[in-house]
Design an enzyme around this catalytic site. Structure first.
Site, PDB file in Angstrom:
ATOM      1  CD  GLU A 104      -2.494   1.871   0.570  1.00  0.00           C
ATOM      2  OE1 GLU A 104      -3.424   1.196   0.110  1.00  0.00           O
ATOM      3  OE2 GLU A 104      -2.272   3.055   0.218  1.00  0.00           O
ATOM      4  N   GLY A 137       2.985   0.027  -5.510  1.00  0.00           N
ATOM      5  CA  GLY A 137       2.732  -1.296  -6.072  1.00  0.00           C
ATOM      6  C   GLY A 137       3.432  -1.489  -7.419  1.00  0.00           C
ATOM      7  CG  ASP A 154      -8.902  -2.853  -2.697  1.00  0.00           C
ATOM      8  OD1 ASP A 154      -9.574  -1.994  -3.303  1.00  0.00           O
ATOM      9  OD2 ASP A 154      -9.148  -3.197  -1.526  1.00  0.00           O
ATOM     10  CG  ASP A 157     -11.859   5.202  -9.800  1.00  0.00           C
ATOM     11  OD1 ASP A 157     -11.828   3.992  -9.504  1.00  0.00           O
ATOM     12  OD2 ASP A 157     -12.904   5.869  -9.827  1.00  0.00           O
ATOM     13  N   PRO A 161      -2.291   8.511  -7.442  1.00  0.00           N
ATOM     14  CG  PRO A 161      -2.447   7.877  -5.203  1.00  0.00           C
ATOM     15  CD  PRO A 161      -2.862   8.951  -6.154  1.00  0.00           C
TER      16      PRO A 161
HETATM   17  N1  SAM Z   1     -12.761   0.481  -2.792  1.00  0.00           N
HETATM   18  C1  SAM Z   1     -11.911   1.362  -3.429  1.00  0.00           C
HETATM   19  C2  SAM Z   1     -12.421   2.122  -4.584  1.00  0.00           C
HETATM   20  O1  SAM Z   1     -13.479   2.696  -4.479  1.00  0.00           O
HETATM   21  O2  SAM Z   1     -11.766   2.256  -5.609  1.00  0.00           O
HETATM   22  C3  SAM Z   1     -10.466   1.133  -3.347  1.00  0.00           C
HETATM   23  C4  SAM Z   1     -10.092   1.270  -1.936  1.00  0.00           C
HETATM   24  S1  SAM Z   1      -8.503   1.306  -1.350  1.00  0.00           S
HETATM   25  C5  SAM Z   1      -8.752   2.638  -0.205  1.00  0.00           C
HETATM   26  C6  SAM Z   1      -7.472   1.994  -2.607  1.00  0.00           C
HETATM   27  C7  SAM Z   1      -6.029   2.129  -2.138  1.00  0.00           C
HETATM   28  O3  SAM Z   1      -5.114   2.062  -3.221  1.00  0.00           O
HETATM   29  C8  SAM Z   1      -5.725   3.437  -1.390  1.00  0.00           C
HETATM   30  O4  SAM Z   1      -5.474   3.146  -0.035  1.00  0.00           O
HETATM   31  C9  SAM Z   1      -4.496   3.990  -2.121  1.00  0.00           C
HETATM   32  O5  SAM Z   1      -3.569   4.609  -1.257  1.00  0.00           O
HETATM   33  C10 SAM Z   1      -3.947   2.722  -2.772  1.00  0.00           C
HETATM   34  N2  SAM Z   1      -3.055   2.978  -3.910  1.00  0.00           N
HETATM   35  C11 SAM Z   1      -3.240   3.866  -4.918  1.00  0.00           C
HETATM   36  N3  SAM Z   1      -2.192   3.840  -5.759  1.00  0.00           N
HETATM   37  C12 SAM Z   1      -1.326   2.910  -5.298  1.00  0.00           C
HETATM   38  C13 SAM Z   1      -0.073   2.409  -5.742  1.00  0.00           C
HETATM   39  N4  SAM Z   1       0.513   2.912  -6.839  1.00  0.00           N
HETATM   40  N5  SAM Z   1       0.532   1.428  -5.016  1.00  0.00           N
HETATM   41  C14 SAM Z   1      -0.056   0.931  -3.900  1.00  0.00           C
HETATM   42  N6  SAM Z   1      -1.247   1.371  -3.421  1.00  0.00           N
HETATM   43  C15 SAM Z   1      -1.876   2.336  -4.113  1.00  0.00           C
END
Ligand code: SAM
Length: 281
Positions: A104, A137, A154, A157, A161
């Protein structure tokens, strides 16, 4: 009355009343808003986009986790990219997996989720099978040398990030980390508002995976009420085994779920014409 308006596309928006604001701030990576709404309970918003609510996050998390794990049938190692709220992690851990590597990018989202949505992750972050890495990631998949049975993305959009988690190169790297029979699953936004996004993601996955199948889940808090997810692997059967097989696995595991069932697994892959992925011309 204070409201939050989410606007995913032109000419449409959805509005929630902010009945109590709990948190508003900025992490190193994204803007965060957490509030209470009388209908949906607590709501997490990142960069203006609803991520989860108390009321229906279980549908999203169960369908993102159990579809690939049940399809695979004997998962040892799982790679989970994103998912900072811990909901997908909690569902994955209901299976007898050996290890989940979770990557994450934003530790603040994990801490805020533990504080404001403790029931979403439950005890998941304390489970000894979890190796939590705070990092990007995309970087992880380009450097990793260990192999996995299932990869789950997960993500937010494809803005901010999360943008690089939707590219062909990222999917190629994920494929190279999968053991034979491996499956990847990811979320692909509100398909009724953005069929081009779904078509584009399916197309990019198809250059690395023989079988790419979108499936749907009803999540009322996502604009339009229908979330598109995608599973990809070596064959259609690897994503959608016979219902008899799924029922046997379910009986053996005694999964405690509120939405996922083997029958819903099968039904989720049946798409009406309006939801069929459309490629960008
Ligand atoms: N249920 C969700 C939705 O509506 O799209 C997704 C939930 S979860 C909170 C999404 C997570 O992806 C966030 O905590 C964000 O920090 C993480 N994230 C975004 N870009 C990322 C990356 N490049 N590497 C790892 N985590 C990432």
């Amino acid at each position: 009355m204070k409201v939050f308006q989410e606007k995913l596309c032109e000419h449409h928006a959805q509005v929630f009343t902010i009945d109590r604001q709990l948190y508003s701030g900025k992490t190193k990576f994204q803007n965060v808003l957490i509030f209470e709404n009388r209908l949906f309970g607590r709501v997490l918003v990142l960069d203006g986009i609803v991520q989860l609510t108390d009321r229906d996050n279980h549908v999203y998390h169960e369908m993102l986790a159990h579809v690939p794990l049940m399809a695979h049938g004997s998962v040892g190692r799982v790679l989970l990219i994103g998912g900072g709220d811990g909901g997908t992690l909690k569902e994955v851990l209901k299976h007898p997996v050996e290890q989940v590597v979770m990557v994450e990018i934003d530790d603040d989202i994990i801490q805020l989720s533990k504080r404001f949505f403790p029931q979403v992750s439950g005890e998941a972050f304390e489970d000894p099978r979890v190796s939590l890495l705070i990092g990007d990631g995309v970087e992880y998949v380009t450097q990793a040398d260990s192999m996995f049975d299932v990869v789950i993305v997960d993500s937010t959009d494809p803005i901010g990030p999360g943008e690089q988690l939707f590219t062909k190169t990222f999917y190629e790297c994920c494929r190279s980390l999968l053991r034979p029979g491996g499956v990847i699953a990811l979320q692909s936004g509100a398909s009724s508002f953005n069929p081009e996004q779904l078509g584009g993601v399916c197309g990019r996955l198809a250059s690395s995976f023989e079988a790419v199948r979108p499936y749907l889940a009803p999540v009322p808090t996502y604009a339009g009420g229908t979330l598109a997810l995608i599973a990809a692997g070596e064959s259609d059967k690897a994503l959608l085994p016979a219902i008899k097989t799924l029922r046997e696995r379910d009986r053996r595991l005694r999964l405690r779920t509120s939405y996922y069932t083997p029958d819903i697994h099968g039904a989720a892959f049946i798409l009406a014409a309006g939801y069929t992925p459309r490629q960008k011309p």
